[in-house]
Write a protein that holds these residues in place. Structure first.
Motif, short mmCIF file in Angstrom:
data_model
loop_
_atom_site.label_atom_id
_atom_site.label_comp_id
_atom_site.label_asym_id
_atom_site.label_seq_id
_atom_site.Cartn_x
_atom_site.Cartn_y
_atom_site.Cartn_z
N UNK A 2 -6.46 9.19 -3.82
CA UNK A 2 -6.34 9.04 -2.14
C UNK A 2 -5.66 7.63 -2.07
N UNK A 3 -4.87 7.66 -1.01
CA UNK A 3 -3.89 6.42 -0.63
C UNK A 3 -3.90 6.43 0.88
N UNK A 4 -4.37 5.18 1.30
CA UNK A 4 -4.29 4.81 2.80
C UNK A 4 -3.35 3.93 3.10
N UNK A 5 -2.59 4.21 4.12
CA UNK A 5 -1.54 3.36 4.78
C UNK A 5 -1.85 2.40 6.02
N UNK A 6 -2.04 1.13 6.00
CA UNK A 6 -2.33 0.25 7.02
C UNK A 6 -1.25 0.05 7.89
N UNK A 18 8.96 6.88 3.68
CA UNK A 18 9.53 7.16 2.50
C UNK A 18 8.69 7.37 1.39
N UNK A 19 7.91 6.49 1.14
CA UNK A 19 6.62 6.43 0.10
C UNK A 19 5.96 7.58 0.39
N UNK A 20 5.34 7.89 1.59
CA UNK A 20 4.47 8.98 2.11
C UNK A 20 5.02 10.19 1.68
N UNK A 29 -3.66 12.92 -1.50
CA UNK A 29 -4.45 12.82 -0.32
C UNK A 29 -3.97 11.41 0.28
N UNK A 30 -3.57 11.63 1.57
CA UNK A 30 -3.00 10.67 2.09
C UNK A 30 -3.52 10.18 3.69
N UNK A 31 -3.62 9.05 3.96
CA UNK A 31 -4.08 8.47 5.41
C UNK A 31 -3.18 7.63 5.93
N UNK A 32 -3.08 7.56 7.42
CA UNK A 32 -2.26 6.69 7.94
C UNK A 32 -3.30 6.19 8.95
N UNK A 46 4.09 12.63 12.21
CA UNK A 46 3.30 12.13 11.06
C UNK A 46 2.31 13.37 10.83
N UNK A 47 1.68 14.20 11.81
CA UNK A 47 0.65 14.94 11.43
C UNK A 47 0.90 15.80 9.97
N UNK A 48 1.80 16.43 9.59
CA UNK A 48 2.12 17.03 8.52
C UNK A 48 1.99 16.26 7.03
N UNK A 49 2.05 14.91 7.29
CA UNK A 49 2.45 14.16 6.49
C UNK A 49 0.98 13.60 5.71
N UNK A 50 0.24 13.31 6.80
CA UNK A 50 -1.31 12.42 6.24
C UNK A 50 -2.14 12.78 7.52
N UNK A 51 -3.44 12.44 7.03
CA UNK A 51 -4.25 12.28 8.29
C UNK A 51 -4.34 11.15 9.11
#
Length: 350
Positions: A2-6, A18-20, A29-32, A46-51
């Motif tokens: 699980x990786x989150x992007x701030x 591009x990293x996402x 598992x991704x979150x923005x 972004x909805x299809x890319x991450x939560x």
């Protein structure tokens, strides 16, 4: 994993997306995490890319701890990393290339890992911060341009003329040339399409109201297209333009990587604290990379020099080519379209 992007500001997204994409392709598992409500169009994209999460800054630490991610990726020198490092790993993809000294100072923050554009800069940072971990990956933001996944601006759709040469004016918010441009400057460049892509802070901060008034005035000229706040990525504008005008901004380094001509404006509107002998304050904000601007393009000190500089560079687009090519590797690093993949692989393997 699980990786989150701030995402403290929207202009971090072109560095992260591009990293996402790479991580999504590998089933991560991704979150923005936005600090404030983003435009609906961006949320939809972004909805299809991450939560998507919208979290107030005061609640970020508790949110991140509750989420229990493996990694949190920041776009700035986030001091909250000190409270998070015992719960997960933290990394930095800085939202620009310099030349402000904050590029180097960012590594004084407690973030554990930093992805760096070039081996030259990795070595410099490692000397400054011998206890930190730096990973040379290249500049993620440019991957879509190299890979052909970034669309050009449809000039005709924007009311411009496809057959004309196109100028990109991409000023930073401060110190800026914006208020030193005449109100009728698009009229003086009527033979060209003009794309104006302001810095996001020029569009949202109350301190830059006068800049917004000028943008709104200029967009009424038939040869001008003004980017909206939702158009966060500079990439389509860079791909479309034949030449860029800016100040000593990292955007020029990005455009340089495409080996296109740049014009560096030094006719800046300075705050009172930066006048006269106090201009040393401005120099303190800039790193040694500032000198490179003298070599990668035409430098002008007054607006009245701009027309000749534009005409000369468009007639001779290879004018500073050797200098540009020399510094692409030093500043931007390897431009091969795989920078984001290198970041993603490091995150997944560590």
């Amino acid at each position: 994993m699980k990786i989150l992007f701030d995402v403290a500001y929207l202009y971090y997204l072109p560095h992260f997306t591009p990293v996402l994409d790479e991580l999504k392709a590998q089933g991560t598992e991704l979150g923005i995490v936005f600090h404030s409500e983003p435009p609906a169009t961006i949320k939809t994209q972004l909805a299809s890319l991450a939560e998507i999460h919208i979290i107030n800054e005061d609640d970020l630490v508790s949110f991140y701890i509750t989420q229990n991610p493996d990694w949190i990726v920041f776009g700035h020198a986030a001091e909250i990393a000190e409270q998070l490092n015992s719960h997960c790993k933290t990394a930095l993809i800085l939202h620009g290339l310099g030349p402000k000294s904050t590029y180097y100072n960012a590594s004084s923050s407690p973030i554990q890992y930093r992805f760096v554009e070039s081996e030259h800069r990795t070595q410099t940072l490692q000397q400054l911060y011998p206890d930190k971990t730096f990973v040379t990956t290249g500049y993620t933001k440019l991957d879509p341009l190299v890979n052909g996944t970034s669309e050009n601006i449809d000039l005709a759709d924007k009311g411009l003329v496809p057959g004309k040469k196109t100028i990109l004016y991409s000023p930073t918010f401060y110190p800026s040339t914006i208020e030193k441009f005449p109100k009728n400057w698009p009229e003086q460049f009527s033979d060209y399409n003009i794309l104006i892509k302001p810095h996001y802070l020029s569009l949202i901060k109350s301190a830059y109201k006068k800049q917004r008034e000028l943008f709104e005035h200029w967009k009424n000229y038939p040869n001008v297209y003004l980017a909206s706040p939702e158009e966060q990525s500079l990439l389509p504008f860079m791909a479309t333009a034949d030449l860029m005008i800016s100040e000593t901004s990292s955007a020029l380094f990005e455009f340089m990587a495409l080996n296109k001509p740049v014009i560096v404006g030094h006719f800046l509107k300075l705050r009172v604290g930066y006048w006269g002998f106090l201009k040393y304050r401005l120099q303190k904000r800039l790193s040694d990379d500032y000198r490179l601007f003298k070599e990668i393009g035409t430098n002008i000190n007054h607006y009245h020099e701009l027309k000749e500089a534009v005409e000369n560079n468009l007639r001779n687009p290879k004018l500073f080519e050797q200098q540009r090519l020399k510094y692409i590797e030093q500043i931007v690093g390897t431009v091969d379209g795989h920078c984001s993949k290198r970041v993603a692989n490091f995150l997944l393997n560590n």
